[in-house]
Design a protein around this motif. Sequence first.
Motif: not given
Ligand code: ZN
Length: 283
Positions: A6-10, A38-40, A63-65, A241-245
């Motif tokens: 439940l925590h992924l970035h693209s 994704d951040h903001d 989203t992640e603020l 995971s807060d995966c950033h690729g």
């Molecule tokens: Zn994050």
Amino acid sequence: MRVADLHLHSHFSDGTYSPEELAAQARRCGLAAIALTDHDSVEGCPGTAVACAAAGIEFIPGTELTAEQDGNELHLLGYFIDTQNPSLLVQLARFQAVRQNRIREMVARLNRLRVPLAAEAVFALAKCRAPGRPHVARALVQAGLCANLDEAFERFLKKNRPAWVPKFKMSAGEAIELIHLAEGVAVLAHPGLNRTDQLIPGMVKAGLDGIECFHTKHSTTTSKRYLELADRFHLLVTGGSDCHGLNKGKPLIGTVKVPYLHVETLKARAVEIKAAAILRPAP
Ligand SMILES: [Zn+2]
Ligand SMILES: [Zn+2]
């Protein structure tokens, strides 16, 4: 057992994956559901929804603020948000402008240190509306001005280093309010990283719905502490995971996952929040 990350970035913020790559990776990891946070930004959500549907994976828009409370930075995740909500989009556009100005200021400071980086090089590399420090770091490496990302952060970009620029941030209460306004569920991200436990009771009063107990950088002891806090304050439990690729070595997607049960409780809360929003008078 069905599980979710439940925590992924693209690449719509500081991750490297496209929506299609995220869905393909989620499938490879055997995830039943994923959330894009994704951040903001919520820009990656429509594309990821389509890619996940095609891959047979449930998608949760998020989203992640970034917020600040009593001098501490903290991150708030919004789940099941309405990505078309006008108030949310106006605020996100504002945060994105702040981020872009901050990049220009960081580059100006680098230039004063005789590091010849151009802001355009950062924007060209970031290719997104919510650029951040990782993009500046990548641009420094790409231009041969730093050997690697760690060096870029250590020499220039970490807090209180010469090219670091403080960022305007809303308060935790404002972030929670904005998430609720967009009919989303507000969850405190990776509290173990920010050491803001003393702020949790205040956030609960402000309407915080949940807490990210499981995270790549949480030890078993840390997760246990937040599970106990979640229990004490009747907060929902999430994890990811807060995966950033491919940003920081190997991709993290699927390395932290929670049982699907937690998706169901999140979803139930989202239904309550959406019902309350219908009853709320228009602003
Ligand atoms: Zn994050
Ligand atoms: Zn974060």
